[in-house]
Motif scaffolding. Structure first.
Motif, PDB file in Angstrom:
ATOM      1  N   PHE A  37      28.839  40.820 -29.380  1.00 54.02           N
ATOM      2  CA  PHE A  37      28.574  40.917 -30.813  1.00 54.02           C
ATOM      3  C   PHE A  37      29.619  41.782 -31.501  1.00 54.02           C
ATOM      4  CE2 PHE A  37      24.334  39.646 -29.483  1.00 54.02           C
ATOM      5  CZ  PHE A  37      23.963  38.787 -30.501  1.00 54.02           C
ATOM      6  N   LYS A  38      29.931  41.398 -32.737  1.00 48.61           N
ATOM      7  CA  LYS A  38      30.764  42.246 -33.594  1.00 48.61           C
ATOM      8  C   LYS A  38      30.150  42.229 -34.986  1.00 48.61           C
ATOM      9  CE  LYS A  38      34.012  38.599 -34.725  1.00 48.61           C
ATOM     10  NZ  LYS A  38      35.334  38.094 -34.735  1.00 48.61           N
ATOM     11  N   HIS A  39      30.310  43.329 -35.688  1.00 49.01           N
ATOM     12  CA  HIS A  39      29.752  43.429 -37.033  1.00 49.01           C
ATOM     13  C   HIS A  39      30.685  42.736 -38.024  1.00 49.01           C
ATOM     14  CE1 HIS A  39      28.651  45.583 -40.857  1.00 49.01           C
ATOM     15  NE2 HIS A  39      27.514  45.067 -40.460  1.00 49.01           N
ATOM     16  N   MET A  43      29.214  39.117 -43.993  1.00 51.95           N
ATOM     17  CA  MET A  43      28.124  38.202 -43.656  1.00 51.95           C
ATOM     18  C   MET A  43      26.810  38.948 -43.427  1.00 51.95           C
ATOM     19  SD  MET A  43      29.157  35.180 -43.862  1.00 51.95           S
ATOM     20  CE  MET A  43      30.423  33.975 -43.603  1.00 51.95           C
ATOM     21  N   GLU A  44      26.847  40.271 -43.538  1.00 49.73           N
ATOM     22  CA  GLU A  44      25.671  41.108 -43.325  1.00 49.73           C
ATOM     23  C   GLU A  44      24.979  40.781 -42.004  1.00 49.73           C
ATOM     24  OE1 GLU A  44      23.709  42.592 -47.195  1.00 49.73           O
ATOM     25  OE2 GLU A  44      23.960  40.407 -47.471  1.00 49.73           O
ATOM     26  N   ALA A  45      25.808  40.756 -40.936  1.00 48.28           N
ATOM     27  CA  ALA A  45      25.252  40.395 -39.637  1.00 48.28           C
ATOM     28  C   ALA A  45      26.147  40.859 -38.497  1.00 48.28           C
ATOM     29  CB  ALA A  45      25.071  38.876 -39.555  1.00 48.28           C
ATOM     30  N   MET A  46      25.509  40.989 -37.341  1.00 47.32           N
ATOM     31  CA  MET A  46      26.218  41.113 -36.076  1.00 47.32           C
ATOM     32  C   MET A  46      26.306  39.683 -35.550  1.00 47.32           C
ATOM     33  SD  MET A  46      26.685  44.405 -35.581  1.00 47.32           S
ATOM     34  CE  MET A  46      27.026  44.530 -33.843  1.00 47.32           C
ATOM     35  N   LEU A  47      27.531  39.245 -35.187  1.00 49.34           N
ATOM     36  CA  LEU A  47      27.745  37.869 -34.752  1.00 49.34           C
ATOM     37  C   LEU A  47      28.394  37.824 -33.379  1.00 49.34           C
ATOM     38  CD1 LEU A  47      29.275  36.394 -38.056  1.00 49.34           C
ATOM     39  CD2 LEU A  47      26.874  36.368 -37.342  1.00 49.34           C
ATOM     40  N   ALA A  48      27.982  36.856 -32.589  1.00 49.16           N
ATOM     41  CA  ALA A  48      28.623  36.567 -31.308  1.00 49.16           C
ATOM     42  C   ALA A  48      28.794  35.055 -31.249  1.00 49.16           C
ATOM     43  CB  ALA A  48      27.771  37.055 -30.139  1.00 49.16           C
ATOM     44  N   SER A  49      30.010  34.610 -30.981  1.00 47.74           N
ATOM     45  CA  SER A  49      30.228  33.162 -30.902  1.00 47.74           C
ATOM     46  C   SER A  49      30.897  32.824 -29.580  1.00 47.74           C
ATOM     47  CB  SER A  49      31.075  32.669 -32.077  1.00 47.74           C
ATOM     48  OG  SER A  49      32.348  33.260 -32.048  1.00 47.74           O
ATOM     49  N   LEU A  59      25.441  33.356 -32.293  1.00 50.08           N
ATOM     50  CA  LEU A  59      24.277  34.227 -32.194  1.00 50.08           C
ATOM     51  C   LEU A  59      24.343  35.197 -33.364  1.00 50.08           C
ATOM     52  CD1 LEU A  59      24.334  35.087 -28.373  1.00 50.08           C
ATOM     53  CD2 LEU A  59      23.352  33.090 -29.526  1.00 50.08           C
ATOM     54  N   VAL A  60      23.205  35.430 -34.009  1.00 48.74           N
ATOM     55  CA  VAL A  60      23.163  36.223 -35.230  1.00 48.74           C
ATOM     56  C   VAL A  60      22.062  37.274 -35.150  1.00 48.74           C
ATOM     57  CG1 VAL A  60      22.819  36.133 -37.738  1.00 48.74           C
ATOM     58  CG2 VAL A  60      23.936  34.214 -36.571  1.00 48.74           C
ATOM     59  N   LYS A  61      22.437  38.509 -35.531  1.00 51.71           N
ATOM     60  CA  LYS A  61      21.465  39.579 -35.746  1.00 51.71           C
ATOM     61  C   LYS A  61      21.717  40.101 -37.164  1.00 51.71           C
ATOM     62  CE  LYS A  61      22.511  42.249 -32.197  1.00 51.71           C
ATOM     63  NZ  LYS A  61      22.427  43.282 -31.136  1.00 51.71           N
ATOM     64  N   PRO A  62      20.882  39.689 -38.134  1.00 48.34           N
ATOM     65  CA  PRO A  62      21.088  40.143 -39.514  1.00 48.34           C
ATOM     66  C   PRO A  62      21.035  41.677 -39.611  1.00 48.34           C
ATOM     67  CG  PRO A  62      19.514  38.343 -39.450  1.00 48.34           C
ATOM     68  CD  PRO A  62      19.747  38.770 -38.031  1.00 48.34           C
ATOM     69  N   THR A  63      21.884  42.235 -40.456  1.00 43.80           N
ATOM     70  CA  THR A  63      21.898  43.686 -40.668  1.00 43.80           C
ATOM     71  C   THR A  63      21.236  44.063 -41.989  1.00 43.80           C
ATOM     72  OG1 THR A  63      24.127  43.577 -41.601  1.00 43.80           O
ATOM     73  CG2 THR A  63      23.962  44.043 -39.243  1.00 43.80           C
ATOM     74  N   THR A  64      20.468  43.146 -42.532  1.00 46.15           N
ATOM     75  CA  THR A  64      19.814  43.337 -43.832  1.00 46.15           C
ATOM     76  C   THR A  64      18.430  43.963 -43.708  1.00 46.15           C
ATOM     77  OG1 THR A  64      18.934  41.106 -43.631  1.00 46.15           O
ATOM     78  CG2 THR A  64      20.965  41.373 -44.901  1.00 46.15           C
ATOM     79  N   PHE A  65      18.009  44.257 -42.507  1.00 45.21           N
ATOM     80  CA  PHE A  65      16.643  44.650 -42.182  1.00 45.21           C
ATOM     81  C   PHE A  65      15.750  43.418 -42.225  1.00 45.21           C
ATOM     82  CE2 PHE A  65      18.439  48.759 -43.264  1.00 45.21           C
ATOM     83  CZ  PHE A  65      18.000  49.531 -42.189  1.00 45.21           C
TER      84      PHE A  65
END
Length: 186
Positions: A37-39, A43-49, A59-65
């Motif tokens: 993952f990288k921030h 895109m307001e997210a941690m992304l891994a492709s 793969l997405v982990k939103p950083t918006t809460f």
């Protein structure tokens, strides 16, 4: 391309909490498939492709809460021009016991604010979900319960649920029909 979104809250105070179940599942998926993952702040997210079983994935982990997850997910769906059928959301579910997962193709938010946000931003309730059980808080407040960590006697069952959730996602990425997966994993 397939997009797998894990729901959770960003920050060390939320690590390993029940509400971060979606993050924990996509983290496991990333580790199992050597993705990092990288921030990406815009895109307001941690992304891994990368590739999983021959299919390109994001793969997405939103950083918006949690409660504003849709604000991150919608622009990603648009940017990558994804069909909603190429999206799966992984999240916690208080109506399932710890250790159980349930796959669904549509439905209401059921009181889950992250799903409520996604429905609002995506404009539909029709998207694939992998729901991972965290059990019900009984007499404890819902907020304190979901922001708490799994009890020691729940950890083994939760680990098994993570393995099942990752397996269901990998099979979906490999081309297995979501309806078939629902029959297999529910």
């Amino acid at each position: 391309m397939k997009m797998i979104v894990g729901l959770g809250n960003i920050g060390p105070q939320y690590d390993e909490t029940r509400h971060n179940t979606g993050f924990m599942v996509v983290d496991r998926l990333a580790v199992d498939n050597q993705l990092s993952f990288k921030h990406v702040s815009k895109m307001e997210a941690m992304l891994a492709s990368g590739m999983i079983n021959g299919e390109k994935v994001l793969l997405v982990k939103p950083t918006t809460f949690m409660n504003d997850s849709g604000r991150s997910v919608r622009p990603l769906v648009d940017y990558y021009d994804l069909d909603i059928s190429d999206l799966v959301i992984v999240h916690d579910d208080m109506d399932l016991p710890v250790g159980k997962i349930r796959l669904k193709k549509k439905g209401s938010a059921g009181g889950h604010n992250g799903i409520k946000s996604l429905i609002s931003y995506l404009g539909t309730q029709h998207f694939n979900r992998v729901k991972v059980g965290i059990d019900h808080p009984n007499k404890q407040s819902v907020v304190n319960y979901v922001l708490g960590k799994f009890k020691p006697d729940q950890k083994e069952a939760f680990e098994q649920a993570k393995i099942s959730a990752v397996s269901s996602i990998e099979e979906w990425v490999s081309g297995k029909n979501f309806d078939q997966l629902m029959n297999e994993f529910n």
